[in-house]
Scaffold this active site. Structure first.
Site, PDB file in Angstrom:
ATOM      1  N   ASP A  66      -1.683   7.762   3.929  1.00 23.45           N
ATOM      2  CA  ASP A  66      -1.281   6.399   4.312  1.00 23.45           C
ATOM      3  C   ASP A  66      -1.892   6.075   5.676  1.00 23.45           C
ATOM      4  O   ASP A  66      -2.206   6.981   6.446  1.00 23.45           O
ATOM      5  CB  ASP A  66       0.256   6.332   4.385  1.00 23.45           C
ATOM      6  CG  ASP A  66       0.770   4.889   4.292  1.00 23.45           C
ATOM      7  OD1 ASP A  66      -0.060   3.954   4.221  1.00 23.45           O
ATOM      8  OD2 ASP A  66       2.001   4.697   4.277  1.00 23.45           O
ATOM      9  N   GLU A  67      -2.055   4.795   5.976  1.00 24.38           N
ATOM     10  CA  GLU A  67      -2.576   4.353   7.287  1.00 24.38           C
ATOM     11  C   GLU A  67      -3.911   5.039   7.592  1.00 24.38           C
ATOM     12  O   GLU A  67      -4.135   5.514   8.708  1.00 24.38           O
ATOM     13  CB  GLU A  67      -1.572   4.676   8.411  1.00 24.38           C
ATOM     14  CG  GLU A  67      -0.159   4.175   8.165  1.00 24.38           C
ATOM     15  CD  GLU A  67       0.040   2.708   8.536  1.00 24.38           C
ATOM     16  OE1 GLU A  67      -0.921   2.058   8.977  1.00 24.38           O
ATOM     17  OE2 GLU A  67       1.166   2.224   8.339  1.00 24.38           O
TER      18      GLU A  67
ATOM     19  N   LYS B  39       0.834  -1.206   0.000  1.00 21.81           N
ATOM     20  CA  LYS B  39       0.000   0.000   0.000  1.00 21.81           C
ATOM     21  C   LYS B  39       0.866   1.252   0.000  1.00 21.81           C
ATOM     22  O   LYS B  39       0.631   2.182  -0.765  1.00 21.81           O
ATOM     23  CB  LYS B  39      -0.912   0.025   1.243  1.00 21.81           C
ATOM     24  CG  LYS B  39      -1.901  -1.098   1.316  1.00 21.81           C
ATOM     25  CD  LYS B  39      -2.813  -0.965   2.524  1.00 21.81           C
ATOM     26  CE  LYS B  39      -2.088  -1.135   3.849  1.00 21.81           C
ATOM     27  NZ  LYS B  39      -1.471  -2.450   4.049  1.00 21.81           N
ATOM     28  N   THR B  40       1.859   1.250   0.880  1.00 17.88           N
ATOM     29  CA  THR B  40       2.733   2.419   0.938  1.00 17.88           C
ATOM     30  C   THR B  40       3.489   2.574  -0.377  1.00 17.88           C
ATOM     31  O   THR B  40       3.707   3.690  -0.861  1.00 17.88           O
ATOM     32  CB  THR B  40       3.699   2.307   2.132  1.00 17.88           C
ATOM     33  OG1 THR B  40       2.919   2.136   3.326  1.00 17.88           O
ATOM     34  CG2 THR B  40       4.554   3.546   2.284  1.00 17.88           C
TER      35      THR B  40
ATOM     36  N   GLN C 288      -5.430  -3.173  11.016  1.00 18.31           N
ATOM     37  CA  GLN C 288      -4.294  -2.541  11.698  1.00 18.31           C
ATOM     38  C   GLN C 288      -4.701  -1.251  12.410  1.00 18.31           C
ATOM     39  O   GLN C 288      -3.872  -0.406  12.706  1.00 18.31           O
ATOM     40  CB  GLN C 288      -3.172  -2.246  10.701  1.00 18.31           C
ATOM     41  CG  GLN C 288      -2.557  -3.504  10.116  1.00 18.31           C
ATOM     42  CD  GLN C 288      -1.373  -3.179   9.222  1.00 18.31           C
ATOM     43  OE1 GLN C 288      -0.343  -2.695   9.678  1.00 18.31           O
ATOM     44  NE2 GLN C 288      -1.518  -3.441   7.940  1.00 18.31           N
TER      45      GLN C 288
ATOM     46  N   ARG D 216       5.193  -7.452  10.927  1.00 16.84           N
ATOM     47  CA  ARG D 216       6.420  -6.681  10.675  1.00 16.84           C
ATOM     48  C   ARG D 216       7.549  -7.602  10.238  1.00 16.84           C
ATOM     49  O   ARG D 216       8.537  -7.158   9.677  1.00 16.84           O
ATOM     50  CB  ARG D 216       6.892  -5.931  11.940  1.00 16.84           C
ATOM     51  CG  ARG D 216       5.967  -4.875  12.525  1.00 16.84           C
ATOM     52  CD  ARG D 216       5.480  -3.914  11.525  1.00 16.84           C
ATOM     53  NE  ARG D 216       4.142  -4.299  11.071  1.00 16.84           N
ATOM     54  CZ  ARG D 216       3.586  -3.854   9.950  1.00 16.84           C
ATOM     55  NH1 ARG D 216       4.218  -3.048   9.167  1.00 16.84           N
ATOM     56  NH2 ARG D 216       2.377  -4.244   9.587  1.00 16.84           N
TER      57      ARG D 216
HETATM   58  N1  ATP Z   1       4.921  -5.277  -6.561  1.00 16.31           N
HETATM   59  C1  ATP Z   1       5.881  -5.504  -5.682  1.00 16.31           C
HETATM   60  N2  ATP Z   1       6.910  -6.318  -5.993  1.00 16.31           N
HETATM   61  C2  ATP Z   1       7.894  -6.573  -5.104  1.00 16.31           C
HETATM   62  N3  ATP Z   1       7.950  -6.070  -3.861  1.00 16.31           N
HETATM   63  C3  ATP Z   1       6.944  -5.247  -3.475  1.00 16.31           C
HETATM   64  C4  ATP Z   1       5.873  -4.931  -4.354  1.00 16.31           C
HETATM   65  N4  ATP Z   1       5.038  -4.099  -3.677  1.00 16.31           N
HETATM   66  C5  ATP Z   1       5.563  -3.912  -2.461  1.00 16.31           C
HETATM   67  N5  ATP Z   1       6.708  -4.586  -2.313  1.00 16.31           N
HETATM   68  C6  ATP Z   1       7.560  -4.663  -1.118  1.00 16.31           C
HETATM   69  O1  ATP Z   1       6.809  -5.288  -0.095  1.00 16.31           O
HETATM   70  C7  ATP Z   1       7.086  -4.714   1.186  1.00 16.31           C
HETATM   71  C8  ATP Z   1       5.809  -4.209   1.826  1.00 16.31           C
HETATM   72  O2  ATP Z   1       5.330  -3.068   1.101  1.00 16.31           O
HETATM   73  P1  ATP Z   1       4.648  -1.830   1.817  1.00 16.31           P
HETATM   74  O3  ATP Z   1       5.445  -1.415   2.973  1.00 16.31           O
HETATM   75  O4  ATP Z   1       4.325  -0.857   0.771  1.00 16.31           O
HETATM   76  O5  ATP Z   1       3.319  -2.572   2.336  1.00 16.31           O
HETATM   77  P2  ATP Z   1       2.108  -1.965   3.135  1.00 16.31           P
HETATM   78  O6  ATP Z   1       0.869  -2.550   2.529  1.00 16.31           O
HETATM   79  O7  ATP Z   1       2.216  -0.511   3.165  1.00 16.31           O
HETATM   80  O8  ATP Z   1       2.336  -2.608   4.573  1.00 16.31           O
HETATM   81  P3  ATP Z   1       1.754  -2.100   5.987  1.00 16.31           P
HETATM   82  O9  ATP Z   1       0.303  -2.499   5.994  1.00 16.31           O
HETATM   83  O10 ATP Z   1       2.525  -2.856   6.986  1.00 16.31           O
HETATM   84  O11 ATP Z   1       1.945  -0.628   6.029  1.00 16.31           O
HETATM   85  C9  ATP Z   1       8.094  -3.625   0.923  1.00 16.31           C
HETATM   86  O12 ATP Z   1       9.387  -4.148   1.174  1.00 16.31           O
HETATM   87  C10 ATP Z   1       7.909  -3.295  -0.532  1.00 16.31           C
HETATM   88  O13 ATP Z   1       9.066  -2.762  -1.116  1.00 16.31           O
HETATM   89 MG    MG Z   2       2.405   0.842   4.768  1.00 14.36          MG
END
Ligand code: ATP
Ligand code: MG
Length: 672
Positions: free
Chosen positions: A214-215, A28-29, A245, A605
């Site tokens: 975000d969040e 998402k981030t 979360q 995490r």
């Molecule tokens: N399409 C993709 N291919 C490979 N790696 C990815 C891809 N999208 C995200 N990632 C990697 O996956 C990990 C998690 O991504 P991110 O932090 O954006 O998730 P999130 O959904 O924001 O998590 P959270 O809910 O914990 O905030 C990061 O290391 C990111 O670089």
């Molecule tokens: Mg995130």
């Protein structure tokens, strides 16, 4: 940077409101950072018309860095990446005239605001801590729900409520008298302003043409309203979040805001992401099974793209010291075997008080570590002192700050003098600082007392003049030097070493100030004046803590709350006991859903390995209490957990010796 089709869809949809709802680690981030780049590079947006809002300063810094990496040099200039509170502060600063407030206002943190509440309830609550906290929470809730004192007063049904509402009214009046805002005001004030003033609203809607959040699950009512006011009818925004979360309901966060979004913006496009790129299969499986015990508004799926991974261990230690010892021993041997770095490890806990024994054990074993939150940089008394000096310098009306430093270092300005000064200031409705110059004061104070006091306030005026003359950095340097603060630290600290450490913190603060005045600190868009620097530092102080040496190779210690959005290769979740996680208050209240979400945040995490630990006995209020394993451990899939069986026959002493020998052994292996 690669994106999957669902992420790509979320990034490329730029013509209307967009919600990305997905589980932890699904990228998402990453959608947010890529979307910012997409808007600038492919959709003709100027960076200064885009704002991205996140929850912590650390996350904001990381996001800005990631965006800058994807953009050609200079293309990101003017982009706003900040927390909700920093954005609010920015709006207040720019609209200071419309708001009719004096510049150089102060920001009051929780402690300052508590001091204020204490003062105004001196007769009624008589310092009763529980009641004071209740009052502070109630005021905060009102502010988060955009309820002003008049409205609060109208809706009271009993005497207790009348009392609270009246305190709220007095509290706000006092804040205004101090020319100060509290933490919640930073959202409330700009939100109401945007809501009520069309011109201001237009201005900000012109400035921020695309908003990303975000969040989102952790926004409260006032933050949601701020989002609505900024995006207006145009509705050009992307918010991302995960209802599982949501861990800030105690600060008024409303996961229902996710549902409300769909009602308020009927064109809302919903994108779901179902691939997790962070954690190995086993970690994700465990997290999914755990969170399935909570009711769900949205149906979400999440599958891992990684191997299944190592079994999740549960270490059962005898007591809390032993728990810390075991974690550190594990960490040392693991690092040795896998040739990893210290920064690959995180130790996560429910409450800050749990950190201390880990800190001690890490220190004993000379392992570098960093604690986020807890005893923060800004909570140190030397930093509070210097900050108070600066606050008085930019806002002489700040009596709290004035009182903190008027006699630090000692200037022979005693309580009797201050009491007289206070009475006189009250009578004249002016600040203590201003009162110190008035002739009428001579009747109250005479001789040496008045001389000492005025010497001090005149000196502050000189420093202010110097700063106004365009020499703010010199003024701050002189302030520290001429105040005799360093000598005083050496006189009052328990040891020369301690004084040295404290002076080092002061230099660190000075370094930041200097950077901000020049405009080279990460969060600066342009050089700041001293007033801006002080407000910005106070905000840093309120938001988060610490001197972030993100690059350094250090084991990361933090609360589960602070770990949100971050990831680590190896995670220890410690204190997995009933009463700690879930927290005793939630057990008492009979609702453990938020605590389960907190456990879910912690588990997700971890990238490669996750170890849970607990202590069978723990000290509580000086007593040794037998503990029970956390219910959440029992909810995890049995086949993925490896409970350590404790060998009963070993005596405590033997165990202790063995643990020590183990650590010593490993250290000698490492040092070879
Ligand atoms: N399409 C993709 N291919 C490979 N790696 C990815 C891809 N999208 C995200 N990632 C990697 O996956 C990990 C998690 O991504 P991110 O932090 O954006 O998730 P999130 O959904 O924001 O998590 P959270 O809910 O914990 O905030 C990061 O290391 C990111 O670089
Ligand atoms: Mg995130």
């Amino acid at each position: 940077m690669k994106l999957n089709p669902a992420q790509q869809e979320a990034v490329e949809y730029v013509t209307g409101p967009c919600l990305v709802l997905a589980g932890a680690g699904s990228g998402k981030t990453r959608v947010i950072t890529n979307k910012i780049a997409h808007l600038i590079l492919n959709c003709g947006y100027n960076a200064r018309n885009i704002a991205a809002v996140t929850f912590t300063n650390k996350a904001a810094r990381e996001m800005r860095e990631r965006v800058n990496q994807t953009l050609p040099k200079g293309k990101g200039r003017g982009l706003i990446v900040s927390t909700f509170h920093t954005l609010g502060l920015e709006i207040i600063k720019k609209e200071i005239k419309t708001l009719g407030i004096k510049s150089g206002f102060s920001l009051f943190d929780d402690q300052d605001s508590m001091a204020l509440l204490k003062e105004l309830t001196e007769k009624t609550l008589q310092g009763d801590k529980d009641k004071l906290r209740l009052l502070q929470n109630q005021i905060s809730n009102w502010k988060n729900d955009l309820v002003l004192p008049e409205q609060a007063k109208k809706h009271t049904t009993n005497n207790d409520e009348v009392f609270l509402a009246e305190c709220y009214e007095k509290y706000n009046r006092l804040l205004a008298a101090y020319n100060a805002f509290d933490f919640d005001d930073l959202i409330l004030v700009p939100t109401l302003l945007l809501k009520q003033n069309e011109q201001v609203r237009d201005r900000w809607q012109q400035r921020i043409r695309y908003l990303l959040v975000d969040e989102y699950q952790d926004t409260n009512s006032s933050q949601y309203e701020l989002v609505k006011q900024i995006v207006g009818r145009r509705g050009l925004f992307t918010v991302v979040g995960d209802d599982d979360q949501s861990i800030y309901s105690w600060r008024g966060a409303k996961p229902q805001n996710l549902v409300k979004l769909g009602e308020d913006f009927t064109r809302l496009k919903l994108v779901k992401l179902e691939d997790n790129y962070r954690s190995c299969g086993r970690v994700l499986h465990a997290a999914n099974i755990l969170i399935a015990n909570n009711p769900h508004v949205y149906d979400k799926k999440l599958k891992s793209n990684m191997e299944y991974g190592e079994i999740l261990r549960v270490i059962v230690a005898k007591n809390e010291e032993n728990e810390a010892e075991r974690v550190v021993a594990e960490l040392i041997s693991h690092r040795f075997m896998k040739k990893t770095s210290y920064k690959d490890y995180a130790i996560l806990y429910r409450g800050n008080h749990q950190a201390r024994v880990f800190e001690k054990m890490l220190m004993t074993n000379r392992i570098p570590y960093k604690i986020s939150g807890g005893q923060s940089f800004f909570a140190r008394s030397e930093i509070k002192d210097i900050m108070a000096y600066l606050r008085v310098l930019v806002n002489p009306d700040d009596d709290n700050a004035f009182l903190r430093i008027v006699n630090v270092p000692r200037r022979e300005i005693g309580p009797a003098t201050l009491e007289k000064l206070g009475q006189y200031a009250n009578m004249r409705h002016i600040s203590m600082f201003a009162a110190s110059f008035e002739l009428g004061l001579e009747q109250q104070l005479t001789g040496k007392r008045l001389v000492n006091l005025q010497r001090f306030t005149r000196w502050l005026v000189e420093l202010d003049d110097q700063s106004q003359r365009g020499e703010p950095l010199e003024a701050v340097r002189d302030l520290i030097k001429q105040s005799g603060y360093e000598e005083w630290l050496y006189e009052t600290s328990p040891s020369g070493k301690a004084a040295e450490m404290r002076m080092k913190n002061v230099s660190q603060l000075f370094g930041w100030i200097s950077g901000m005045l020049k405009g080279d600190e990460a969060e600066c868009i342009e050089p700041m004046n001293l007033k801006e620097v002080v407000t910005r530092l106070t905000l840093r102080e309120m938001m988060e803590q610490g001197n972030d040496e993100d690059e350094a190779d250090q084991v990361q210690l933090m609360t589960l709350h602070a770990s949100k959005g971050l990831e680590f290769p190896y995670v220890f979740m410690v204190g997995m006991e009933e009463g700690l996680l879930p927290h005793q208050t939630s057990i008492d209240e009979g609702s453990d859903e938020e605590e389960r979400r907190l456990a879910y945040v912690g588990i997700t995490r971890a990238q490669h390995e996750l170890i849970f630990t607990m202590a069978k006995e723990r000290r509580q209020f000086g007593e040794l209490i037998k503990t029970e394993p956390s219910r959440f451990l029992h909810e995890l899939p049995v086949d993925d957990l490896d409970w350590e069986v404790t060998k009963r026959k070993q005596s405590d002493e033997q165990r202790k010796e063995k643990g020590k020998a183990h650590v010593a052994n490993l250290m000698s292996m490492l040092n070879k």
